[in-house]
Write a protein that holds these residues in place. Structure first.
Motif, PDB file in Angstrom:
ATOM      1  N   LEU A  28       0.827  -1.208   0.000  1.00 50.31           N
ATOM      2  CA  LEU A  28       0.000   0.000   0.000  1.00 50.31           C
ATOM      3  C   LEU A  28       0.862   1.259   0.000  1.00 50.31           C
ATOM      4  N   LEU A  29       1.894   1.266   0.836  1.00 48.15           N
ATOM      5  CA  LEU A  29       2.774   2.431   0.895  1.00 48.15           C
ATOM      6  C   LEU A  29       3.454   2.663  -0.451  1.00 48.15           C
ATOM      7  N   TRP A  57      -3.875  14.375   4.099  1.00 46.20           N
ATOM      8  CA  TRP A  57      -3.510  14.823   5.445  1.00 46.20           C
ATOM      9  C   TRP A  57      -2.368  15.839   5.403  1.00 46.20           C
ATOM     10  N   LEU A  58      -1.316  15.552   4.631  1.00 46.38           N
ATOM     11  CA  LEU A  58      -0.146  16.436   4.601  1.00 46.38           C
ATOM     12  C   LEU A  58      -0.487  17.792   4.017  1.00 46.38           C
ATOM     13  N   HIS A  59      -1.146  17.815   2.870  1.00 49.75           N
ATOM     14  CA  HIS A  59      -1.431  19.103   2.231  1.00 49.75           C
ATOM     15  C   HIS A  59      -2.476  19.904   3.015  1.00 49.75           C
ATOM     16  N   THR A 100      11.915   9.675   3.057  1.00 48.65           N
ATOM     17  CA  THR A 100      11.092   8.492   2.828  1.00 48.65           C
ATOM     18  C   THR A 100      10.252   8.149   4.052  1.00 48.65           C
ATOM     19  N   ALA A 101      10.857   8.225   5.222  1.00 46.93           N
ATOM     20  CA  ALA A 101      10.116   7.891   6.446  1.00 46.93           C
ATOM     21  C   ALA A 101       8.963   8.859   6.662  1.00 46.93           C
ATOM     22  N   GLN A 102       9.171  10.139   6.345  1.00 45.25           N
ATOM     23  CA  GLN A 102       8.102  11.122   6.498  1.00 45.25           C
ATOM     24  C   GLN A 102       6.961  10.849   5.531  1.00 45.25           C
ATOM     25  N   ALA A 103       7.306  10.520   4.288  1.00 49.26           N
ATOM     26  CA  ALA A 103       6.276  10.223   3.300  1.00 49.26           C
ATOM     27  C   ALA A 103       5.468   8.990   3.710  1.00 49.26           C
ATOM     28  N   ALA A 150      -1.050   8.106   7.736  1.00 55.03           N
ATOM     29  CA  ALA A 150      -2.072   9.007   8.278  1.00 55.03           C
ATOM     30  C   ALA A 150      -3.312   9.000   7.399  1.00 55.03           C
ATOM     31  N   SER A 151      -3.116   9.003   6.081  1.00 55.11           N
ATOM     32  CA  SER A 151      -4.257   8.975   5.166  1.00 55.11           C
ATOM     33  C   SER A 151      -4.982   7.637   5.234  1.00 55.11           C
ATOM     34  N   LEU A 152      -4.230   6.540   5.408  1.00 51.59           N
ATOM     35  CA  LEU A 152      -4.849   5.226   5.569  1.00 51.59           C
ATOM     36  C   LEU A 152      -5.766   5.194   6.794  1.00 51.59           C
TER      37      LEU A 152
END
Length: 472
Positions: free
Chosen positions: A242-243, A411-413, A269-272, A278-280
């Motif tokens: 999924l990631l 979530w991020l944006h 990469t870890a942040q992404a 978070a979106s999941l």
């Protein structure tokens, strides 16, 4: 023995140019069936030879960049953290690919004893076949990845038997098959050897893993909640898939990102991976199958003083979590989740409780999803089901909870919409975006047009018909 002197580098470059010249002008669509297949085989045989050198060179770079060499390691002298980073700068290949090459290179590279004597490679037959160009990289990887973990349990002699049989099958022909095995067949055969040589190895390992699986309780430190996770391989594989699906740029449809100045992801990469997770979680929490708690869907409760919310300063607090939330995080949760006003008197008595407001209902969400199709920021691949709904005109500024004032953001944006520089404008009820100054290529705000933002496939098809330049 030849060394990599300048003339050798020049010869390799010349060979590359000659191969390119041979293939220049060839149109694979014009080839008849047999020549098409013959050329495919010839190219693959050349690639096998090149792959063997990729592995050998990666193994050598890895050996010269061993951690125990300290500041004398090759990667450190070239200003890189490790051999993978050094190889990535040179080859531009993916880190996962380079790690695999180094692993195969180490297993097929002659070893050095503590006395300084040279020892055979850990997999000598695979090494010889790989170096001669008759064993493909994928087959070598299958042999090494399957047999290396069981060496300590089954012994060198048994491993040599398996290696010999697998290399023979991969290079063929053999008594069992008139043709060499494909890489997938080699991997399957290697699994059979693994079970034959180590019949009890899998079950105890699985039983131990089942007992050790778990997700630990969070420990709050430095504004972050730290958890330890131990996932079963099949569960981690699903999560990783999924990631990767949403972090791999190649998974993006070309027409969703027509802007040549599309933003490059600045996140580590870890942040992404965190942000996809978070979106999941957001997507799963909106599922109709989620169990209800106290008659309502699982809800994160955040408390904040009205004065702080109005002044946009201070902190909020999540029930059950020690970490305080910034007002920006509180506002994001309020924007997507709604608020209730609880009036508490000076004596601590509960005076009144309002009904929930500023929440987009299910029908509104479906309508916005059909219009936007996913996070509307160009280049973002987070789908609609995992996105939050953002009030374009903030509720505090009089913005209404209506479809003409709501857009999908991941979530991020959503979290960074006020700091990233991205601007959103509803024009006749249609979302438009304008990139931040650092993505405009020197163009001024006036020179940068508003661009219609949608990931909806029907709308994109309509746009492509009217504006075919979008697919260039």
């Amino acid at each position: 023995m030849r060394t990599a002197a300048p003339n050798l580098i020049e010869e390799v470059s010349t060979a590359q140019a000659e191969l390119a010249a041979v293939l220049t002008g060839v149109d694979e669509r014009m080839l008849h069936d047999d020549p098409l297949l013959q050329l495919t085989g010839a190219i693959e045989r050349a690639a096998v030879l090149l792959d063997s050198w990729r592995v050998r060179l990666a193994g050598e770079v890895g050996a010269r960049s061993r951690r125990e060499l300290g500041e004398d390691r090759l990667s450190a002298k070239k200003g890189c953290r490790n051999a993978v980073e050094l190889l990535a700068r040179i080859t531009l290949a993916a880190e996962r690919t380079l790690t695999q090459r180094m692993r195969v290179g180490e297993a097929t590279r002659p070893r050095t004893a503590l006395t300084g004597d040279t020892l055979p490679a850990a997999f000598p037959e695979a090494a010889a076949a790989l170096r001669s160009g008759i064993l493909g990289y994928d087959s070598a990887l299958a042999i090494i990845d399957t047999l290396a973990p069981i060496r300590a349990r089954v012994g060198d002699l048994n491993l040599e038997r398996a290696e010999h049989a697998l290399v023979a099958a991969a290079t063929g022909p053999t008594i069992e098959s008139p043709l060499p095995f494909s890489a997938d067949e080699v991997r399957g055969q290697a699994r059979v050897w693994e079970q034959v040589l180590d019949p009890d190895g899998t079950v105890p390992a699985e039983e131990q893993a089942m007992a050790a699986r778990g997700i630990g309780a969070g420990l709050t430190r430095d504004g972050l909640v730290h958890r330890k996770m131990a996932l079963l391989p099949e569960i981690d594989a699903k999560f990783e898939t999924l990631l990767n699906a949403y972090l791999n740029p190649r998974s993006k449809p070309t027409f969703t990102d027509p802007d040549p100045d599309a933003p490059k992801d600045p996140r580590a990469t870890a942040q992404a991976r965190h942000d996809v997770f978070a979106s999941l979680i957001d997507g799963a929490s909106r599922s109709a199958d989620v169990p209800r708690i106290g008659g309502a869907a699982p809800t994160v409760l955040v408390s904040v003083r009205q004065a702080d919310l109005t002044a946009r300063c201070g902190s909020g607090f999540i029930e059950g979590c020690d970490a305080a939330l910034s007002m920006r995080a509180v506002e994001q949760l309020a924007c997507t989740g709604g608020t209730q006003t609880v009036l508490i008197g000076d004596d601590g008595r509960l005076v009144s409780l309002s009904t929930s407001d500023r929440v987009f209902n299910a029908a509104q969400r479906r309508a916005i999803t059909l219009r936007d199709g996913g996070c509307i920021i160009p280049g973002c691949t987070i789908p609609a089901a995992w996105s939050e709904i953002h009030h374009v005109i903030a509720h505090r500024d009089g913005g209404k909870t209506e479809v003409c004032n709501g857009v999908l953001l991941c979530w991020l944006h959503h979290r960074t919409i006020e700091t990233s520089g991205w601007r959103i404008l509803m024009i006749d009820g249609v979302p438009h975006v304008k990139p931040p100054p650092w993505l405009r290529g020197g163009r001024s705000d006036a020179e940068t047009p508003w661009r219609r933002a949608t990931k909806s496939r029907p709308q994109l098809a309509d746009l492509l018909e009217r504006h075919p330049v979008l697919v260039e």
